[in-house]
Design an enzyme around this catalytic site. Structure first.
Site, short mmCIF file in Angstrom:
data_model
loop_
_atom_site.label_atom_id
_atom_site.label_comp_id
_atom_site.label_asym_id
_atom_site.label_seq_id
_atom_site.Cartn_x
_atom_site.Cartn_y
_atom_site.Cartn_z
N LYS A 174 1.30 6.52 -2.69
CA LYS A 174 1.01 6.03 -1.33
C LYS A 174 -0.39 5.39 -1.20
CE LYS A 174 4.10 6.21 0.34
NZ LYS A 174 5.26 5.40 -0.17
N SER A 175 -0.83 4.83 -2.31
CA SER A 175 -2.12 4.13 -2.28
C SER A 175 -1.96 2.62 -2.26
CB SER A 175 -2.93 4.51 -3.53
OG SER A 175 -3.17 5.88 -3.56
N THR A 204 0.92 1.08 -4.11
CA THR A 204 1.64 0.71 -5.35
C THR A 204 2.53 -0.51 -5.13
OG1 THR A 204 1.86 3.11 -5.53
CG2 THR A 204 2.92 1.77 -7.25
N HIS A 252 2.22 6.82 -11.88
CA HIS A 252 1.31 7.66 -11.07
C HIS A 252 0.63 8.71 -11.97
CE1 HIS A 252 2.86 5.91 -7.45
NE2 HIS A 252 4.03 6.51 -7.50
N ARG A 306 -7.09 4.49 -2.94
CA ARG A 306 -7.10 4.41 -1.46
C ARG A 306 -7.83 5.62 -0.89
NH1 ARG A 306 -1.77 3.83 2.54
NH2 ARG A 306 -2.92 2.77 4.19
N SER A 317 -0.18 8.64 4.85
CA SER A 317 0.92 7.84 4.33
C SER A 317 1.92 8.73 3.57
CB SER A 317 0.36 6.74 3.42
OG SER A 317 1.39 5.90 2.98
P1 A3P Z 1 0.99 3.30 5.16
O1 A3P Z 1 1.94 4.45 5.10
O2 A3P Z 1 -0.41 3.72 5.48
O3 A3P Z 1 1.44 2.19 6.04
P2 A3P Z 1 2.89 3.00 -2.06
O4 A3P Z 1 3.33 1.60 -2.24
O5 A3P Z 1 1.91 3.47 -3.09
O6 A3P Z 1 4.04 3.91 -1.87
O7 A3P Z 1 2.02 3.01 -0.74
C1 A3P Z 1 2.63 2.76 0.50
C2 A3P Z 1 1.55 2.36 1.47
O8 A3P Z 1 1.19 0.99 1.22
C3 A3P Z 1 2.06 2.40 2.90
O9 A3P Z 1 0.91 2.67 3.69
C4 A3P Z 1 2.56 0.99 3.08
O10 A3P Z 1 2.71 0.60 4.42
C5 A3P Z 1 1.46 0.20 2.38
N1 A3P Z 1 1.89 -1.13 1.97
C6 A3P Z 1 3.11 -1.51 1.50
N2 A3P Z 1 3.12 -2.81 1.24
C7 A3P Z 1 1.90 -3.28 1.54
C8 A3P Z 1 1.30 -4.59 1.50
N3 A3P Z 1 1.99 -5.63 1.10
N4 A3P Z 1 0.01 -4.71 1.88
C9 A3P Z 1 -0.68 -3.63 2.30
N5 A3P Z 1 -0.18 -2.38 2.38
C10 A3P Z 1 1.10 -2.20 2.00
#
Ligand code: A3P
Length: 318
Positions: A67-68, A70, A124, A146, A154
Site C-alpha cells: 500500500k505504498s 506499488t 514486498h 510512503r 491505505s
Molecule cells: P490510498 O489507499 O491512500 O488511496 P499499492 O499499489 O501498493 O497497493 O498502494 C495502493 C495505494 O496507492 C492506494 O492509496 C492507491 O489509491 C494509490 N494509488 C494507486 N494508483 C495510484 C496512482 N496512479 N498514483 C498515485 N497513487 C496511486
C-alpha cells in the site's frame, strides 16, 4: 520434477507451520520470519524463491511495503520499459509485472522464461529477506517508500475492502488496527524496518537500489520518471523529450487516469488468503496526508513517535 516440487512445497509448509503465528490487521494470519510478519499463504513463495530465482543482470525488481504505491510504480516502470504507455488502457498495472513471491507460492514452479526481457518483478519482500541471488546479482531494485500513517490508512481500507468469506470475522475497529500496525503486525511489517533496510542499501549501493518516495513522486512526477528511466538504463532521448513522452507517461499513469479505466474498475483479481481482491481496490484516493481524515491526534502522535525513534539518525525523513 513435478514430484520434487511438490515435496519441496510440503517441506516449506512444514517449516512455516513452526514459525510464530499471530493475527494481524483484519485478523489475517501472519508468520514471523527473519524479523518480519509475512502473510502465511505467501511464505511458501518466499522460501521457493530462495532456491529457484536466478536473476539476470537486466532484471528490475519493484519493491514496496504493501500500500505504498506499488500499482503506480508498476505502471510507470512498464511504461518506461516499453515506451508504450497506451497498453495500460487495457491492462491492469498489477498485471504488468508478476508479484514474484505470490508467483512462486503454489506447489508448481512458474516458468519465468515466458516473460519479456528485460523482466520486471514486483515484490514486498524486505531487503534482508530477498534471495541472496538477487542481493548479489547486478540486477536493479527500485523501492517506493510512503509515509507510515498514510500507508496504515491505505492498508486498513484495502484489507477491509476485500471480499471476505462468510465465516470471516467482522471488520476490525481502526484503533485496534493502529495498535497492531505499531507492533509490526501487518503484512510484511514492521513498516519502519522495511523502509530502513532499503534506504540503507540505497545509500551504500546507489547503483543497486533507487529509493523513491511517494510524496516526492506526487510533488514532481516528471523528475522522478526521468530518474527511474535513467536508473533502468532507458533514459529519454532528446527526441522523446521534445515529443512530450515523459508528460504522456505521467498522465497515463496518474491516479485520475488509471482509476477511471474500465480494466481497473471491474472484476476481481484472484485471491489472497481465501479473500478476493477487487481490481478497483488498488485505487482509493491516492492522496498525500489522507491520514488526517481517519486517525485521531493521539493515534498520529503514537505513530510519529515510533517513526522518530526508529528512523533516528538514519537520514531517512518523510
Ligand atoms: P490510498 O489507499 O491512500 O488511496 P499499492 O499499489 O501498493 O497497493 O498502494 C495502493 C495505494 O496507492 C492506494 O492509496 C492507491 O489509491 C494509490 N494509488 C494507486 N494508483 C495510484 C496512482 N496512479 N498514483 C498515485 N497513487 C496511486
Amino acid at each position: 520434477q513435478k514430484e520434487e516440487e511438490l515435496r519441496a512445497h510440503q517441506e516449506y509448509k512444514e517449516e512455516i507451520s513452526s514459525l510464530p503465528l499471530q493475527r494481524g490487521l483484519q485478523h489475517l494470519p501472519l508468520r514471523l520470519y527473519k524479523g518480519f510478519w509475512f502473510p502465511e499463504a505467501i511464505l511458501t513463495g518466499v522460501l521457493a524463491l530462495h532456491h529457484h530465482l536466478h536473476p539476470t543482470p537486466s532484471d528490475i525488481f519493484l519493491a514496496t511495503f504493501p500500500k505504498s504505491g506499488t500499482t503506480w510504480l508498476k505502471a510507470l516502470a512498464f511504461a518506461i520499459g516499453t515506451r508504450n504507455p497506451d497498453a495500460l488502457l487495457s491492462r491492469h498495472p498489477q498485471d504488468c509485472s508478476p508479484y514474484i513471491e505470490g508467483f512462486f507460492s503454489g506447489p508448481q514452479l512458474p516458468d519465468l522464461d515466458v516473460l519479456p526481457s528485460p523482466r520486471q518483478f514486483g515484490t514486498h519482500i524486505p531487503y534482508s529477506v530477498l534471495p541472496k541471488s538477487v542481493r548479489d546479482s547486478p540486477c536493479r531494485i527500485i523501492y517506493l517508500c510512503r509515509e507510515p500513517k498514510d500507508t496504515l490508512v491505505s492498508t486498513y481500507h484495502f484489507v477491509e475492502g476485500m471480499h471476505r468469506p462468510e465465516a470471516a470475522p467482522q471488520p476490525m475497529p481502526l484503533p485496534e488496527a493502529v495498535e497492531l500496525f505499531c507492533k509490526g503486525l501487518s503484512m510484511y511489517g514492521p513498516v519502519w524496518e522495511h523502509q530502513l533496510e532499503y534506504w540503507q542499501e540505497s545509500q551504500s549501493r546507489p547503483d543497486k537500489v533507487l529509493f523513491l518516495k511517494y510524496e516526492d513522486m506526487k510533488a514532481d512526477p516528471e523528475a522522478n520518471v526521468r530518474r527511474m528511466a535513467e536508473f533502468m538504463g532507458r533514459p529519454f532521448s532528446a527526441e522523446e523529450e521534445m515529443n512530450g513522452m515523459v508528460g504522456e507517461i505521467v498522465r497515463l499513469c496518474s491516479f485520475e487516469k488509471l482509476s477511471r479505466l474500465e480494466v481497473n474498475k471491474v472484476g476481481v483479481r484472484g485471491k489472497a488468503f481465501d479473500w478476493a481482491i477487487k481490481s478497483s481496490s488498488f485505487f482509493r484516493n491516492g492522496k498525500v496526508g489522507d491520514w488526517r481524515e481517519h486517525l485521531t491526534e493521539e493515534m498520529a502522535e503514537k505513530l510519529d513517535a515510533i517513526t522518530r525513534a526508529r528512523l533516528y539518525q538514519s537520514g531517512l525523513t518523510y
